[in-house]
Design a protein around this motif. Structure first.
Motif, PDB file in Angstrom:
ATOM      1  N   GLY A 192       0.796  -1.222   0.000  1.00  0.00           N
ATOM      2  CA  GLY A 192       0.000   0.000   0.000  1.00  0.00           C
ATOM      3  C   GLY A 192       0.825   1.268   0.000  1.00  0.00           C
ATOM      4  O   GLY A 192       0.386   2.313   0.499  1.00  0.00           O
ATOM      5  N   LYS A 193       2.021   1.197  -0.566  1.00  0.00           N
ATOM      6  CA  LYS A 193       2.893   2.372  -0.631  1.00  0.00           C
ATOM      7  C   LYS A 193       2.778   3.043  -1.995  1.00  0.00           C
ATOM      8  O   LYS A 193       2.752   2.369  -3.025  1.00  0.00           O
ATOM      9  CB  LYS A 193       4.359   1.976  -0.372  1.00  0.00           C
ATOM     10  N   ARG A 194       2.738   4.365  -1.987  1.00  0.00           N
ATOM     11  CA  ARG A 194       2.669   5.119  -3.235  1.00  0.00           C
ATOM     12  C   ARG A 194       4.080   5.310  -3.801  1.00  0.00           C
ATOM     13  O   ARG A 194       5.017   5.596  -3.054  1.00  0.00           O
ATOM     14  CB  ARG A 194       2.031   6.479  -3.004  1.00  0.00           C
ATOM     15  N   VAL A 195       4.187   5.143  -5.110  1.00  0.00           N
ATOM     16  CA  VAL A 195       5.463   5.358  -5.813  1.00  0.00           C
ATOM     17  C   VAL A 195       5.273   6.547  -6.758  1.00  0.00           C
ATOM     18  O   VAL A 195       4.368   6.549  -7.584  1.00  0.00           O
ATOM     19  CB  VAL A 195       5.865   4.104  -6.621  1.00  0.00           C
ATOM     20  N   PRO A 196       6.093   7.602  -6.631  1.00  0.00           N
ATOM     21  CA  PRO A 196       7.307   7.709  -5.811  1.00  0.00           C
ATOM     22  C   PRO A 196       7.102   8.452  -4.482  1.00  0.00           C
ATOM     23  O   PRO A 196       8.087   8.741  -3.795  1.00  0.00           O
ATOM     24  CB  PRO A 196       8.219   8.525  -6.718  1.00  0.00           C
ATOM     25  N   GLU A 197       5.848   8.788  -4.127  1.00  0.00           N
ATOM     26  CA  GLU A 197       5.630   9.616  -2.938  1.00  0.00           C
ATOM     27  C   GLU A 197       6.164   8.957  -1.670  1.00  0.00           C
ATOM     28  O   GLU A 197       6.846   9.601  -0.856  1.00  0.00           O
ATOM     29  CB  GLU A 197       4.139   9.922  -2.786  1.00  0.00           C
ATOM     30  N   ASP A 198       5.850   7.677  -1.476  1.00  0.00           N
ATOM     31  CA  ASP A 198       6.293   6.961  -0.281  1.00  0.00           C
ATOM     32  C   ASP A 198       7.578   6.167  -0.516  1.00  0.00           C
ATOM     33  O   ASP A 198       8.354   5.955   0.430  1.00  0.00           O
ATOM     34  CB  ASP A 198       5.204   5.996   0.187  1.00  0.00           C
ATOM     35  N   LEU A 199       7.756   5.703  -1.732  1.00  0.00           N
ATOM     36  CA  LEU A 199       8.914   4.855  -2.053  1.00  0.00           C
ATOM     37  C   LEU A 199       9.387   5.151  -3.467  1.00  0.00           C
ATOM     38  O   LEU A 199       8.607   5.061  -4.422  1.00  0.00           O
ATOM     39  CB  LEU A 199       8.537   3.378  -1.933  1.00  0.00           C
ATOM     40  N   TYR A 234      18.344  -0.982 -13.249  1.00  0.00           N
ATOM     41  CA  TYR A 234      19.584  -0.916 -14.016  1.00  0.00           C
ATOM     42  C   TYR A 234      19.431  -1.771 -15.271  1.00  0.00           C
ATOM     43  O   TYR A 234      18.914  -2.872 -15.212  1.00  0.00           O
ATOM     44  CB  TYR A 234      20.757  -1.439 -13.177  1.00  0.00           C
ATOM     45  N   ASN A 235      19.850  -1.250 -16.395  1.00  0.00           N
ATOM     46  CA  ASN A 235      19.878  -1.854 -17.740  1.00  0.00           C
ATOM     47  C   ASN A 235      18.950  -1.138 -18.713  1.00  0.00           C
ATOM     48  O   ASN A 235      19.081  -1.308 -19.923  1.00  0.00           O
ATOM     49  CB  ASN A 235      19.526  -3.356 -17.763  1.00  0.00           C
ATOM     50  N   ASN A 236      17.979  -0.369 -18.191  1.00  0.00           N
ATOM     51  CA  ASN A 236      17.034   0.350 -19.053  1.00  0.00           C
ATOM     52  C   ASN A 236      16.409  -0.597 -20.081  1.00  0.00           C
ATOM     53  O   ASN A 236      16.343  -0.311 -21.271  1.00  0.00           O
ATOM     54  CB  ASN A 236      17.733   1.518 -19.768  1.00  0.00           C
ATOM     55  N   SER A 237      15.924  -1.719 -19.592  1.00  0.00           N
ATOM     56  CA  SER A 237      15.334  -2.746 -20.451  1.00  0.00           C
ATOM     57  C   SER A 237      13.906  -2.369 -20.837  1.00  0.00           C
ATOM     58  O   SER A 237      13.346  -1.372 -20.364  1.00  0.00           O
ATOM     59  CB  SER A 237      15.334  -4.090 -19.726  1.00  0.00           C
ATOM     60  N   THR A 238      13.293  -3.192 -21.678  1.00  0.00           N
ATOM     61  CA  THR A 238      11.910  -2.948 -22.086  1.00  0.00           C
ATOM     62  C   THR A 238      10.958  -3.063 -20.905  1.00  0.00           C
ATOM     63  O   THR A 238       9.842  -2.542 -20.958  1.00  0.00           O
ATOM     64  CB  THR A 238      11.486  -3.942 -23.184  1.00  0.00           C
ATOM     65  N   TYR A 239      11.394  -3.735 -19.828  1.00  0.00           N
ATOM     66  CA  TYR A 239      10.562  -3.819 -18.631  1.00  0.00           C
ATOM     67  C   TYR A 239      10.155  -2.438 -18.129  1.00  0.00           C
ATOM     68  O   TYR A 239       9.080  -2.268 -17.558  1.00  0.00           O
ATOM     69  CB  TYR A 239      11.323  -4.516 -17.496  1.00  0.00           C
ATOM     70  N   CYS A 240      11.031  -1.463 -18.323  1.00  0.00           N
ATOM     71  CA  CYS A 240      10.828  -0.142 -17.729  1.00  0.00           C
ATOM     72  C   CYS A 240       9.533   0.513 -18.196  1.00  0.00           C
ATOM     73  O   CYS A 240       8.924   1.291 -17.456  1.00  0.00           O
ATOM     74  CB  CYS A 240      12.012   0.768 -18.053  1.00  0.00           C
ATOM     75  N   ASN A 241       9.109   0.221 -19.413  1.00  0.00           N
ATOM     76  CA  ASN A 241       7.904   0.826 -19.972  1.00  0.00           C
ATOM     77  C   ASN A 241       6.668  -0.051 -19.802  1.00  0.00           C
ATOM     78  O   ASN A 241       5.561   0.362 -20.164  1.00  0.00           O
ATOM     79  CB  ASN A 241       8.110   1.131 -21.459  1.00  0.00           C
ATOM     80  N   PHE A 242       6.839  -1.260 -19.266  1.00  0.00           N
ATOM     81  CA  PHE A 242       5.727  -2.188 -19.139  1.00  0.00           C
ATOM     82  C   PHE A 242       5.060  -2.137 -17.773  1.00  0.00           C
ATOM     83  O   PHE A 242       4.047  -2.805 -17.561  1.00  0.00           O
ATOM     84  CB  PHE A 242       6.186  -3.626 -19.397  1.00  0.00           C
ATOM     85  N   CYS A 243       5.650  -1.407 -16.843  1.00  0.00           N
ATOM     86  CA  CYS A 243       5.121  -1.388 -15.483  1.00  0.00           C
ATOM     87  C   CYS A 243       4.466  -0.031 -15.199  1.00  0.00           C
ATOM     88  O   CYS A 243       4.602   0.918 -15.962  1.00  0.00           O
ATOM     89  CB  CYS A 243       6.234  -1.668 -14.474  1.00  0.00           C
ATOM     90  N   GLU A 244       3.765   0.023 -14.079  1.00  0.00           N
ATOM     91  CA  GLU A 244       3.078   1.253 -13.677  1.00  0.00           C
ATOM     92  C   GLU A 244       3.402   1.535 -12.212  1.00  0.00           C
ATOM     93  O   GLU A 244       3.066   0.715 -11.341  1.00  0.00           O
ATOM     94  CB  GLU A 244       1.566   1.097 -13.874  1.00  0.00           C
ATOM     95  N   PRO A 245       4.054   2.652 -11.895  1.00  0.00           N
ATOM     96  CA  PRO A 245       4.546   3.659 -12.844  1.00  0.00           C
ATOM     97  C   PRO A 245       5.766   3.154 -13.624  1.00  0.00           C
ATOM     98  O   PRO A 245       6.389   2.179 -13.218  1.00  0.00           O
ATOM     99  CB  PRO A 245       4.926   4.819 -11.927  1.00  0.00           C
ATOM    100  N   GLU A 246       6.050   3.834 -14.724  1.00  0.00           N
ATOM    101  CA  GLU A 246       7.219   3.447 -15.517  1.00  0.00           C
ATOM    102  C   GLU A 246       8.488   3.638 -14.695  1.00  0.00           C
ATOM    103  O   GLU A 246       8.585   4.530 -13.846  1.00  0.00           O
ATOM    104  CB  GLU A 246       7.278   4.257 -16.807  1.00  0.00           C
TER     105      GLU A 246
END
Length: 336
Positions: free
Chosen positions: A266-273, A278-290
């Motif tokens: 229940g932590k807010r990203v990036p407000e709480d965490l 590292y690697n700047n992979s395609t994963y970076c754009n597949f998650c929320e938040p990016e």
């Protein structure tokens, strides 16, 4: 029908057939026409071995990687194979796993294929005990080797890498600059690259006068670093009272696990965490938040590896070691 049959039927040597297949200028037009007539009549399809006979080259590069399913290594394989192919070189892949004996066997296998050069993908190929690196020294005597993202001083071994220590230090500094006080560091490797990243994390804390807290270091074994494993480990740390307001991971997949933890807790990203990978992979754009992540310039490194290999094979003097500078790509998982 094989190259030996073509040679016999055309009345020329095997080397001459190979020269024709490689479009060598050192073949008379009449001989070329005779050989091509036999090839066309027979429907013969040449392979790399046939092309290499008599020319001192197989036009083939050996690629060795510990694990082709690893996103970083898979992307590197794609870059390298495409770049070598555009230069008319085929690639032979050997997935070695992480054991020393398997690596040695992989190198010996590619040597038996008479590849023109080898690319060893990752610093895990370099053992901590120097005597265990003799297999690399021996292989380099007959075949030029290039090490991707590792450093090893040896004749005919060329190293192309990212400055992981500096990149991780700058990522840590960014988190500190945006108000983070306790940065949890997640890592999965203790090899050359892994040690450099950890050193960068420690250096950033020291430079800012922040006392290192060993409880904020979390290591994941290779078979225990799934998104669920990371989430569960961070939940357990929270229950034990370990406090942290940021997570920096040595690999994007670990950082994704930290995002999964944040949602579960229940932590807010990036407000709480705040979370960075590292690697700047395609994963970076597949998650929320990016995901904010370090771009370790993998494509540029792979392009330089190919240019270095081509230069070495052409007899040119090439730099023994080339270091690229990483860049932190800011996205929504950290504060600006």
């Amino acid at each position: 029908m094989n190259i030996y049959d073509i040679s016999k039927k055309a009345g020329v040597s095997i080397a001459t057939v190979s020269r024709v297949l490689n479009d060598s200028p050192h073949v008379s037009p009449a001989t070329r026409q005779k050989v091509m007539a036999v090839i066309n009549d027979s429907g013969y399809v040449p392979n790399a071995f046939a092309r290499g006979l008599g020319l001192n080259t197989m036009k083939t590069i050996g690629l060795l990687c510990p694990d082709a399913s690893d996103p970083y290594q898979a992307q590197a394989l794609a870059y390298l194979e495409h770049a070598f192919r555009t230069r008319n070189y085929d690639c032979v892949l050997s997935c070695t796993g992480k054991g020393l004996d398997a690596r040695i066997a992989g190198v010996e296998l590619l040597k038996s294929r008479h590849v023109d050069g080898m690319v060893l993908m990752g610093s895990s190929f370099i053992e901590n005990a120097d005597k265990d690196n003799d297999y690399i020294r021996q292989a380099a005597k007959s075949t030029p080797l290039i090490l991707l993202n590792g450093s090893f001083a040896c004749e005919r071994v060329y190293c192309v890498l990212c400055d992981d220590q500096r990149a991780t230090m700058e990522a840590t500094q960014h988190l500190l600059d945006t108000g983070c006080k306790r940065i949890l560091y997640l890592y999965h490797s203790k090899n050359y690259s892994g040690r450099k990243k950890l050193a960068g994390y420690r250096a950033a804390l020291k430079n800012r006068g922040v006392e290192a807290d060993e409880t904020l270091l979390c290591y994941f074994a290779q078979d225990k670093m799934s998104v669920q494993d990371v989430r569960d480990q961070l939940l357990q740390m929270e229950k034990r009272g370990v406090q942290f307001d940021a997570v920096l991971a040595s690999e994007d997949s670990l950082a994704i696990g930290a995002l999964k933890y944040a949602r579960t807790a229940g932590k807010r990203v990036p407000e709480d965490l705040c979370v960075a990978g590292y690697n700047n992979s395609t994963y970076c754009n597949f998650c929320e938040p990016e995901l904010t992540s370090v771009d370790n310039k993998l494509k540029a490194i792979c392009d330089h590896i190919v240019e270095t290999m081509m230069g070495v094979l052409d007899g040119k003097e090439m730099p023994q070691k080339t270091v690229f500078t990483g860049e932190l790509v800011l996205r929504q998982s950290t504060r600006k």
